[in-house]
Design an enzyme around this catalytic site. Sequence first.
Site, PDB file in Angstrom:
ATOM      1  N   GLY A 150      50.065  82.411   4.710  1.00  0.00           N
ATOM      2  CA  GLY A 150      49.653  83.769   4.359  1.00  0.00           C
ATOM      3  C   GLY A 150      49.654  84.650   5.590  1.00  0.00           C
ATOM      4  N   ILE A 205      45.601  77.601   2.798  1.00  0.00           N
ATOM      5  CA  ILE A 205      46.877  78.311   3.009  1.00  0.00           C
ATOM      6  C   ILE A 205      47.757  77.553   4.011  1.00  0.00           C
ATOM      7  CG2 ILE A 205      45.907  80.524   2.334  1.00  0.00           C
ATOM      8  CD1 ILE A 205      45.757  81.293   5.310  1.00  0.00           C
ATOM      9  N   ARG A 234      32.471  73.000  16.999  1.00  0.00           N
ATOM     10  CA  ARG A 234      32.791  71.667  16.490  1.00  0.00           C
ATOM     11  C   ARG A 234      34.183  71.666  15.866  1.00  0.00           C
ATOM     12  NH1 ARG A 234      29.667  67.411  14.551  1.00  0.00           N
ATOM     13  NH2 ARG A 234      27.756  68.624  14.372  1.00  0.00           N
ATOM     14  N   LYS A 239      43.375  66.806  13.766  1.00  0.00           N
ATOM     15  CA  LYS A 239      44.804  66.963  13.489  1.00  0.00           C
ATOM     16  C   LYS A 239      45.123  68.367  12.948  1.00  0.00           C
ATOM     17  CE  LYS A 239      46.964  63.484  11.544  1.00  0.00           C
ATOM     18  NZ  LYS A 239      47.338  62.579  10.426  1.00  0.00           N
ATOM     19  N   THR A 240      44.357  68.812  11.935  1.00  0.00           N
ATOM     20  CA  THR A 240      44.677  70.123  11.364  1.00  0.00           C
ATOM     21  C   THR A 240      44.325  71.236  12.352  1.00  0.00           C
ATOM     22  OG1 THR A 240      42.548  70.210  10.202  1.00  0.00           O
ATOM     23  CG2 THR A 240      44.427  69.355   8.978  1.00  0.00           C
ATOM     24  N   GLN A 279      46.929  74.023  13.804  1.00  0.00           N
ATOM     25  CA  GLN A 279      46.725  75.474  13.824  1.00  0.00           C
ATOM     26  C   GLN A 279      47.068  76.047  15.201  1.00  0.00           C
ATOM     27  OE1 GLN A 279      45.780  77.752  11.260  1.00  0.00           O
ATOM     28  NE2 GLN A 279      46.604  75.956  10.264  1.00  0.00           N
ATOM     29  N   GLY A 329      35.763  79.493  14.091  1.00  0.00           N
ATOM     30  CA  GLY A 329      37.121  79.616  13.571  1.00  0.00           C
ATOM     31  C   GLY A 329      38.152  79.239  14.621  1.00  0.00           C
ATOM     32  N   GLY A 375      41.749  79.057  13.421  1.00  0.00           N
ATOM     33  CA  GLY A 375      43.066  79.327  12.847  1.00  0.00           C
ATOM     34  C   GLY A 375      43.902  80.335  13.607  1.00  0.00           C
ATOM     35  N   GLU A 376      43.262  81.298  14.223  1.00  0.00           N
ATOM     36  CA  GLU A 376      44.022  82.363  14.892  1.00  0.00           C
ATOM     37  C   GLU A 376      43.977  82.264  16.411  1.00  0.00           C
ATOM     38  OE1 GLU A 376      41.609  85.143  12.753  1.00  0.00           O
ATOM     39  OE2 GLU A 376      43.339  86.038  11.777  1.00  0.00           O
TER      40      GLU A 376
HETATM   41 MO1  MOS Z   1      44.149  86.665   8.544  1.00  0.00          MO
HETATM   42  S1  MOS Z   1      45.389  87.989   9.480  1.00  0.00           S
HETATM   43  O1  MOS Z   1      42.666  87.509   8.359  1.00  0.00           O
HETATM   44  O2  MOS Z   1      44.854  85.969   7.267  1.00  0.00           O
END
Ligand code: MOS
Length: 732
Positions: free
Chosen positions: A245, A472, A619, A624-625, A629, A693, A695-696
């Site tokens: 996404g 996602i 944490r 792995k995931t 990311q 977080g 992911g980014e």
């Molecule tokens: Mo993100 S850019 O808040 O999917």
Amino acid sequence: MTAKFEMNQPVADLKLDRLQQGLVGSGMDRPDGKLKVTGRATYSHEWSADGRVHGVLVRSRIATGAVKDIDQAKVMEMPGVLGVYADKRFLRNPAQGTANEAPVQGVEDIYYLGQPIALVVAETFEQARHAAEILEVNYTRSDDGIFDPEANNIAVEEQDAGKVDQGDLDQAMSEAAFCVDEIYRTPGHNSAAMEPHCSIAEWDGDKLTLRGSYQMLKYNRNELADSLGIKPENVRILAHYVGGGFGSKLGIAPEAVSAAIAAKELDRPVCVTLARQQVFDMTMRRSESRQRIRLACDDTGRLSGIGHEALVSNLPDEAFAEPVTQATHFLYAGAARKMSVNLARVNRTCAGSVRAPGEAIGMQVLENAMDELAYVSGIDPVELRKRNIPEQDPEEGIPYSGRKLHEALDEGAKRFGWDKRSATPGKVREGEWLIGIGMATAARVNMLMESKARVRLEADGRAVIETDMTDIGTGTYAILTQIAGDMLGLSGDRVETRLGDTDYPEASGSGGSFGASSSGSSVFLACSEIRKKIAGKLDIEEDELVLKDGSAEVEGKTVSLVDLLAGEALEAEGHIVPGDTGDKVKQATYGAYFAEVAVNSVTGETRVRRMLGVFDAGRILNSKTATSQCYGGMVWGIGLALTEELLFDLRDGHIVNRDLAEYHVPVNLDVPQIDVHLLDERDPWASPIQSKGIGELGICGAAAAITNAMFNATGVRFRDYPATLDKVIAAI
Ligand code: MOS
């Protein structure tokens, strides 16, 4: 029974560290992995529905003006064509995904070339596509379009968000021992998720079911209901698997609304899938930016001032402005601070959230400027950053929660062999290749969002999690399974995680890197409640409960959960609510990137040879995931540095390179072995599970490590992204 918890104070109990099952933190395989690699995970386009027909959206061929009329007669005679829809309820743009209502914008007025203005539906996709191609649309053109965000006469709106004017930056600059004052430019980007956007709409009376590819279902449901003028409880959205996404599926989009409208009219399921070119035209772009960075420091490298002033763009009336200064506010010290974001109104496709909105391109150029300051001051780039890690937030005056930036810089430097770098640019050569090493800091804000999950421990000793959370590609199925497995003492295969259905309790959705902490906390809370019930059956406190492999251990004896439950399932709902910890402490995630590049002095080609990222995001729930990311973010960093760029035609604003042949994301051959090292921390302020977080985080400055390495290789600064070989060859 709902266990509700508001995050108003740090949670010091490290319960997940005291449990016996050992899943959280491990690199447990994704439960959905086998389904995905064997093609059995059903993505939205793959759902079959009886009598399904196909819709293709028609794009505006002018940039500004209005649709005068649409001549349907010709296409209605074509084989298979069932209808042409151009409804007042259409969206010109996707919503942003955290709204409870979607703006209904109609199809008459045109704001950019490529805007969806009609939907053609036919029995087959090919028939619909053919008819959409030749549909006759008559326009009233207007010539007031503005296509260049840096045009002289452009209307610019100063944003209130992120505006800071503290101390006297001009004075700091004039009194500085060393300073940098440079302008950088980053181009627009496309999310380029593998799965194109697709919705299948099906009505049963006044109940709509939409199978779509979306990130934040509770908002998407409200947005869709709002745009159609129906009640949210009459909308069900299903999104079990989402093929990426990156922000482009945060909000409800034109294909969903148009599919729903046509399906209602035709009383048949309608599937609308965007072609790759339409994904570029009709979903969110990341805004291009012009960013001026000013840095002033004393002769020991301590910052006395930071300026970060940006110009970004969006369509008229759109609220979103890429928050490029987001991490600059809290990352480094410096008493004088001046930051602002100005928004230019242009007739280009809608700008919105694309992975790490703000930091992805803001950190990128801030970290270029820090490298420039290190060079002019003669201070090692790693050392310069360490000297400017502030005691407390330099603007809000509050302390930081977990922040292992110092450690990330040191650990990265050690692992990468930073001490072998030549500080003088252009010193290392291998034949035609100029070799350089560079680094950059990573930083990204951390957020916790409201989220709910239901957990049921069945009488047979299996657990089921239900939440309208999405996965996602990030690993949600895995991490929720791990949390419940540890809390209830079950192996991963005894836990079933069900996601992506608005009939389940409302979750945070996937966005802003908050999904894992938020939905993970809700599962944790639900399981805590179930643990209390189990402990009650054993006449002990929950704290004393020892659960592993489906059994409880009590006073040296093992009692199986199945026996303990005696035919009765236990169920609880967990509900996490963000409190004021976000105001009491500054919560963010940190890291450091290191890159080695080779720049070809004959062709200008840049090869990234090695790349390392060391990250701190509290944490780590699944090693792995989480690592994957970070790989993904850093791969995108290679793209931001070297190849990715939306090219707009300045005559009409249309995207010229609107497919993956012409918009160059890094491919296998562009990506070297990337190493990721995770600093597994506990941040008690961030969430009940002490995670933040991730992911980014991997993209937030990654490109700067590469262009800083290019400077080290060549002695040339690349301030106009991407550093494509034509620019490199001209500069060296
Ligand atoms: Mo993100 S850019 O808040 O999917």
